[in-house]
Design a protein around this motif. Structure first.
Motif, PDB file in Angstrom:
ATOM      1  N   ARG A  66       1.854   7.639  10.465  1.00 38.85           N
ATOM      2  CA  ARG A  66       2.546   8.674   9.688  1.00 38.85           C
ATOM      3  C   ARG A  66       1.988   8.814   8.284  1.00 38.85           C
ATOM      4  O   ARG A  66       2.262   9.808   7.603  1.00 38.85           O
ATOM      5  CB  ARG A  66       4.049   8.370   9.625  1.00 38.85           C
ATOM      6  N   ASN A  67       1.213   7.814   7.849  1.00 38.22           N
ATOM      7  CA  ASN A  67       0.576   7.879   6.531  1.00 38.22           C
ATOM      8  C   ASN A  67      -0.671   8.745   6.644  1.00 38.22           C
ATOM      9  O   ASN A  67      -1.612   8.399   7.358  1.00 38.22           O
ATOM     10  CB  ASN A  67       0.213   6.462   6.068  1.00 38.22           C
ATOM     11  N   PRO A  68      -0.740   9.900   5.960  1.00 38.64           N
ATOM     12  CA  PRO A  68      -1.882  10.802   6.166  1.00 38.64           C
ATOM     13  C   PRO A  68      -3.221  10.208   5.766  1.00 38.64           C
ATOM     14  O   PRO A  68      -4.222  10.447   6.423  1.00 38.64           O
ATOM     15  CB  PRO A  68      -1.522  12.025   5.306  1.00 38.64           C
ATOM     16  N   VAL A  69      -3.254   9.428   4.685  1.00 37.78           N
ATOM     17  CA  VAL A  69      -4.529   8.862   4.228  1.00 37.78           C
ATOM     18  C   VAL A  69      -4.985   7.741   5.162  1.00 37.78           C
ATOM     19  O   VAL A  69      -6.127   7.735   5.655  1.00 37.78           O
ATOM     20  CB  VAL A  69      -4.399   8.342   2.777  1.00 37.78           C
ATOM     21  N   LEU A  70      -4.082   6.785   5.428  1.00 35.38           N
ATOM     22  CA  LEU A  70      -4.430   5.681   6.313  1.00 35.38           C
ATOM     23  C   LEU A  70      -4.683   6.176   7.731  1.00 35.38           C
ATOM     24  O   LEU A  70      -5.618   5.713   8.410  1.00 35.38           O
ATOM     25  CB  LEU A  70      -3.303   4.644   6.306  1.00 35.38           C
ATOM     26  N   GLY A  71      -3.874   7.118   8.198  1.00 28.56           N
ATOM     27  CA  GLY A  71      -4.071   7.649   9.541  1.00 28.56           C
ATOM     28  C   GLY A  71      -5.421   8.325   9.705  1.00 28.56           C
ATOM     29  O   GLY A  71      -6.063   8.194  10.761  1.00 28.56           O
ATOM     30  N   LYS A  72      -5.882   9.041   8.704  1.00 28.32           N
ATOM     31  CA  LYS A  72      -7.190   9.696   8.785  1.00 28.32           C
ATOM     32  C   LYS A  72      -8.318   8.677   8.875  1.00 28.32           C
ATOM     33  O   LYS A  72      -9.255   8.840   9.674  1.00 28.32           O
ATOM     34  CB  LYS A  72      -7.382  10.595   7.561  1.00 28.32           C
ATOM     35  N   ASP A  73      -8.236   7.618   8.068  1.00 32.08           N
ATOM     36  CA  ASP A  73      -9.272   6.580   8.119  1.00 32.08           C
ATOM     37  C   ASP A  73      -9.283   5.883   9.477  1.00 32.08           C
ATOM     38  O   ASP A  73     -10.354   5.633  10.060  1.00 32.08           O
ATOM     39  CB  ASP A  73      -9.049   5.557   7.001  1.00 32.08           C
ATOM     40  N   LEU A  74      -8.092   5.567   9.997  1.00 35.06           N
ATOM     41  CA  LEU A  74      -8.014   4.913  11.309  1.00 35.06           C
ATOM     42  C   LEU A  74      -8.521   5.834  12.411  1.00 35.06           C
ATOM     43  O   LEU A  74      -9.159   5.389  13.369  1.00 35.06           O
ATOM     44  CB  LEU A  74      -6.571   4.487  11.601  1.00 35.06           C
ATOM     45  N   TRP A  75      -8.259   7.132  12.287  1.00 32.16           N
ATOM     46  CA  TRP A  75      -8.697   8.092  13.301  1.00 32.16           C
ATOM     47  C   TRP A  75     -10.220   8.195  13.343  1.00 32.16           C
ATOM     48  O   TRP A  75     -10.814   8.260  14.424  1.00 32.16           O
ATOM     49  CB  TRP A  75      -8.065   9.443  13.014  1.00 32.16           C
ATOM     50  N   GLU A  76     -10.842   8.210  12.175  1.00 34.47           N
ATOM     51  CA  GLU A  76     -12.305   8.273  12.149  1.00 34.47           C
ATOM     52  C   GLU A  76     -12.922   7.034  12.781  1.00 34.47           C
ATOM     53  O   GLU A  76     -13.895   7.120  13.537  1.00 34.47           O
ATOM     54  CB  GLU A  76     -12.788   8.438  10.705  1.00 34.47           C
ATOM     55  N   GLY A  77     -12.351   5.865  12.495  1.00 35.87           N
ATOM     56  CA  GLY A  77     -12.844   4.647  13.137  1.00 35.87           C
ATOM     57  C   GLY A  77     -12.595   4.651  14.639  1.00 35.87           C
ATOM     58  O   GLY A  77     -13.433   4.180  15.429  1.00 35.87           O
ATOM     59  N   PHE A  78     -11.455   5.210  15.064  1.00 34.89           N
ATOM     60  CA  PHE A  78     -11.152   5.279  16.496  1.00 34.89           C
ATOM     61  C   PHE A  78     -12.124   6.205  17.217  1.00 34.89           C
ATOM     62  O   PHE A  78     -12.550   5.923  18.347  1.00 34.89           O
ATOM     63  CB  PHE A  78      -9.714   5.766  16.671  1.00 34.89           C
ATOM     64  N   LEU A  79     -12.488   7.334  16.582  1.00 36.85           N
ATOM     65  CA  LEU A  79     -13.454   8.243  17.188  1.00 36.85           C
ATOM     66  C   LEU A  79     -14.814   7.571  17.359  1.00 36.85           C
ATOM     67  O   LEU A  79     -15.500   7.773  18.375  1.00 36.85           O
ATOM     68  CB  LEU A  79     -13.583   9.514  16.348  1.00 36.85           C
ATOM     69  N   SER A 139       0.833  -1.204   0.000  1.00 34.26           N
ATOM     70  CA  SER A 139       0.000   0.000   0.000  1.00 34.26           C
ATOM     71  C   SER A 139       0.866   1.251   0.000  1.00 34.26           C
ATOM     72  O   SER A 139       0.517   2.266  -0.589  1.00 34.26           O
ATOM     73  CB  SER A 139      -0.921   0.007   1.221  1.00 34.26           C
ATOM     74  N   ASN A 140       2.002   1.185   0.666  1.00 34.61           N
ATOM     75  CA  ASN A 140       2.960   2.291   0.688  1.00 34.61           C
ATOM     76  C   ASN A 140       4.245   1.826   0.009  1.00 34.61           C
ATOM     77  O   ASN A 140       4.962   0.987   0.545  1.00 34.61           O
ATOM     78  CB  ASN A 140       3.252   2.722   2.119  1.00 34.61           C
ATOM     79  N   PRO A 141       4.565   2.348  -1.177  1.00 31.77           N
ATOM     80  CA  PRO A 141       5.746   1.838  -1.902  1.00 31.77           C
ATOM     81  C   PRO A 141       7.061   2.141  -1.208  1.00 31.77           C
ATOM     82  O   PRO A 141       8.092   1.600  -1.595  1.00 31.77           O
ATOM     83  CB  PRO A 141       5.662   2.570  -3.253  1.00 31.77           C
ATOM     84  N   TYR A 142       7.062   3.001  -0.163  1.00 32.14           N
ATOM     85  CA  TYR A 142       8.302   3.321   0.533  1.00 32.14           C
ATOM     86  C   TYR A 142       8.533   2.416   1.735  1.00 32.14           C
ATOM     87  O   TYR A 142       9.536   2.568   2.429  1.00 32.14           O
ATOM     88  CB  TYR A 142       8.286   4.790   0.985  1.00 32.14           C
ATOM     89  N   ASP A 143       7.598   1.482   2.010  1.00 36.94           N
ATOM     90  CA  ASP A 143       7.790   0.560   3.119  1.00 36.94           C
ATOM     91  C   ASP A 143       8.803  -0.517   2.750  1.00 36.94           C
ATOM     92  O   ASP A 143       9.120  -0.734   1.587  1.00 36.94           O
ATOM     93  CB  ASP A 143       6.454  -0.117   3.492  1.00 36.94           C
ATOM     94  N   TRP A 144       9.298  -1.185   3.779  1.00 34.82           N
ATOM     95  CA  TRP A 144      10.204  -2.311   3.572  1.00 34.82           C
ATOM     96  C   TRP A 144       9.396  -3.546   3.186  1.00 34.82           C
ATOM     97  O   TRP A 144       8.268  -3.739   3.656  1.00 34.82           O
ATOM     98  CB  TRP A 144      10.978  -2.591   4.857  1.00 34.82           C
ATOM     99  N   VAL A 145       9.955  -4.368   2.331  1.00 36.12           N
ATOM    100  CA  VAL A 145       9.324  -5.628   1.915  1.00 36.12           C
ATOM    101  C   VAL A 145       9.719  -6.710   2.918  1.00 36.12           C
ATOM    102  O   VAL A 145      10.909  -7.006   3.086  1.00 36.12           O
ATOM    103  CB  VAL A 145       9.765  -6.033   0.492  1.00 36.12           C
ATOM    104  N   ARG A 146       8.736  -7.287   3.584  1.00 31.42           N
ATOM    105  CA  ARG A 146       9.007  -8.305   4.599  1.00 31.42           C
ATOM    106  C   ARG A 146       8.702  -9.683   4.015  1.00 31.42           C
ATOM    107  O   ARG A 146       7.601  -9.935   3.527  1.00 31.42           O
ATOM    108  CB  ARG A 146       8.149  -8.059   5.842  1.00 31.42           C
ATOM    109  N   ILE A 147       9.699 -10.585   4.068  1.00 30.46           N
ATOM    110  CA  ILE A 147       9.541 -11.915   3.489  1.00 30.46           C
ATOM    111  C   ILE A 147      10.547 -12.842   4.170  1.00 30.46           C
ATOM    112  O   ILE A 147      11.561 -12.383   4.707  1.00 30.46           O
ATOM    113  CB  ILE A 147       9.762 -11.873   1.948  1.00 30.46           C
ATOM    114  N   SER A 148      10.274 -14.116   4.160  1.00 26.46           N
ATOM    115  CA  SER A 148      11.183 -15.093   4.763  1.00 26.46           C
ATOM    116  C   SER A 148      11.997 -15.794   3.686  1.00 26.46           C
ATOM    117  O   SER A 148      11.670 -15.739   2.489  1.00 26.46           O
ATOM    118  CB  SER A 148      10.394 -16.125   5.580  1.00 26.46           C
ATOM    119  N   VAL A 149      13.061 -16.464   4.115  1.00 28.42           N
ATOM    120  CA  VAL A 149      13.931 -17.187   3.180  1.00 28.42           C
ATOM    121  C   VAL A 149      13.155 -18.306   2.496  1.00 28.42           C
ATOM    122  O   VAL A 149      13.318 -18.557   1.295  1.00 28.42           O
ATOM    123  CB  VAL A 149      15.156 -17.745   3.937  1.00 28.42           C
TER     124      VAL A 149
END
Length: 405
Positions: free
Chosen positions: A268-281, A44-54
C-alpha cells in the motif's frame, strides 16, 4: 571503581520532559511515551504501529512489567495510545500513537505555561491585585466579599452554522451521515472528529472530492482510488506479487498472519511498492528466460516458484468447511439465539447429549492432522488439556495415545 568507569557501564540514558507529565499523567507514562516517540521516528512509515516486546521496553527504559502496564493504562485513558498483542510467546506488542491528540494536549499545556509566565513576570504582587472591602460600621451584619476578577469575555457568534455548498439542512445531514459511514468503513480513529475536520475544511474553501462524489451519487472514495502498476484493481495487488512478499516475511520467521499484514502494508506504500515491483519484474524476467531455456533443452514443464501457481482464495467459508471436516468442535460458527433457546428447552436431554459426545473421544488421526496446522495446533492442545480422559498427549510435537491398551 572509578566514577568514569562506573558511569560507562550503566548503558544508555533515557530522557523525558518533566512538564509533559501533565499531558501523559505521570512520570512513568511520560518516560514510556517519549521512548515510543523515539522508536516511531525510526520507522520508514510514521503511520505504522511500533512493534516491541515487554523485555525490550524494560531494557531501554528500566520500567518493569507492572510499571509498563500502569503507563499504558494511563495513556490509553487519555486517548494517546492504542495497543494490540502480536505474539503471546514473546509478549510482543504493537503500539499506535495518537499524535493529533498529543499535539492538542501539548498546545493546551504550552498555552497554560505561557499564561503562567506572563503572570509571574508582570511585576505585580498577588496582594496588589486583590482588593478587600473594608467593613462598613453602619452595616455590621453584612458579610465582607473579596474583590473578584471579572470573567474574560469571549466573542461568540450566535446561532453559528456551517456554510458550504449544500442547499438544505437535510442535504447537509445526509452528507454528514455518508462521511461518517465512510470513516467507519475505513477504520479511521475517531470518525466523528474526522467528519468535523472535513466539513470545517469545506466551509473554509478547501476543495473536497467527497462532496463531488456525494452530489454525483458516487460511492465516497471511489474517484480517489489510484490503480498502481502492481495492482489488478485499486488496493488489490497481483496475487503472485503479494504472495512473494508474504513469503519474504515468512522466511524471516514471522507468523503467517503477521506476514500477510506486513506484506499488504508494504504494497500500500506507493514508494516502497514501486521499488518492490521493479525488483519483482526483474525476477520474473529471469525466471522466464530460464524457463524458455529449459524448454528448448527438452524439459516440458519448467520449474516455477510456488508464488506463481494458482491458489484458491482463502475465505471464511472455505476455512469453516475444512475445520468442520476435521471435527465439529473446531467449527468457527458462533452459537445463535435459536440454538441457545433449543438447548434451554431441551434441558436434561441436551446435557445428556453433550455428556455422551464428551465421552466419545475423537480419532487420534483427526487430531494429528489438525495439529499440523497453525490454527489447529492451539485448538488441539486446548482440547487435550480439557479432556485427559481421552488418553491422548502431545509428546515431541506429536499427538500420541498414552493408554496402555
Amino acid at each position: 571503581m572509578k566514577i568514569g568507569v562506573f558511569l560507562s557501564n550503566l548503558g544508555k540514558t533515557t530522557v523525558y520532559y518533566p512538564k509533559l507529565t501533565k499531558v501523559t499523567g505521570s512520570v512513568t507514562s511520560c518516560v514510556f511515551f517519549c521512548q515510543l516517540l523515539q522508536w516511531r521516528s525510526q520507522l520508514s512509515n510514521p503511520y505504522d504501529w511500533v512493534r516491541i516486546s515487554v523485555a525490550e521496553i524494560e531494557q531501554e527504559t528500566g520500567l518493569n512489567r507492572k510499571e509498563q502496564e500502569l503507563a499504558r493504562r494511563e495513556l490509553i485513558e487519555r486517548s494517546l495510545l492504542k495497543e494490540r498483542l502480536v505474539d503471546r510467546q514473546s509478549n510482543a506488542l504493537e503500539f499506535w500513537l495518537n499524535v493529533e491528540a498529543f499535539e492538542e494536549k501539548l498546545n493546551e499545556l504550552l498555552h497554560e505555561l505561557k499564561n503562567n509566565y506572563v503572570d509571574n513576570n508582570s511585576g505585580e504582587n498577588v496582594s496588589d491585585r486583590l482588593e478587600v472591602i473594608q467593613p462598613n460600621p453602619a452595616s455590621k451584619n453584612e458579610q465582607t466579599v473579596p474583590w473578584q476578577r471579572s470573567p474574560i469575555a469571549v466573542k461568540v457568534t450566535p446561532n453559528y452554522q456551517f456554510n458550504g455548498p449544500w442547499k438544505t439542512p437535510e442535504q447537509f445531514a445526509e452528507f454528514q451521515k455518508a462521511l461518517l459511514e465512510y470513516a467507519k468503513e475505513k477504520g479511521l480513529y475517531n470518525p466523528a472528529e474526522w467528519v468535523f475536520k472535513t466539513i470545517d475544511g469545506i466551509t473554509k474553501g478547501i476543495v473536497s472530492p467527497f462532496w463531488d462524489e456525494f452530489v454525483q451519487g458516487i460511492r465516497l472514495g471511489e474517484s480517489q482510488k489510484v490503480k498502481r502498476d502492481w495492482e489488478i484493481e485499486p488496493g488489490i495487488a497481483y496475487p503472485a506479487f503479494e504472495e512473494e512478499r508474504i513469503q519474504y516475511y515468512v522466511q524471516k520467521g514471522e507468523p503467517l498472519e503477521v506476514a500477510v499484514s506486513q506484506a499488504r502494508s508494504d504494497l500500500r506504500n506507493p514508494v516502497l511498492g514501486k521499488d518492490l515491483w521493479e525488483g519483482f519484474l526483474r525476477k520474473c524476467d529471469r525466471i522466464a528466460d530460464e524457463a524458455i531455456k529449459a524448454k528448448k533443452s527438452g524439459i516440458k514443464t519448467p520449474y516455477l516458484p510456488p508464488s506463481f501457481m494458482d491458489k484458491p482464495a482463502i475465505t471464511k467459508e472455505s476455512v469453516m468447511s475444512k475445520l468442520a471436516a476435521l471435527s465439529p468442535q473446531f467449527s468457527l460458527n458462533s452459537s445463535s439465539y435459536q440454538t441457545i433457546t433449543e438447548l434451554n428447552a431441551n434441558g436434561e436431554n441436551g446435557e445428556d447429549k453433550n455428556q455422551s459426545l464428551s465421552n466419545e473421544p475423537p480419532r487420534i488421526e483427526t487430531l494429528q492432522a489438525a495439529y499440523k496446522t497453525p490454527m489447529g495446533r492451539t485448538l488441539v492442545e486446548k482440547q487435550i488439556a480439557e479432556h485427559p480422559e481421552w488418553g491422548y498427549a502431545i509428546v515431541d510435537g506429536e499427538v500420541v495415545d498414552i493408554t496402555p491398551f
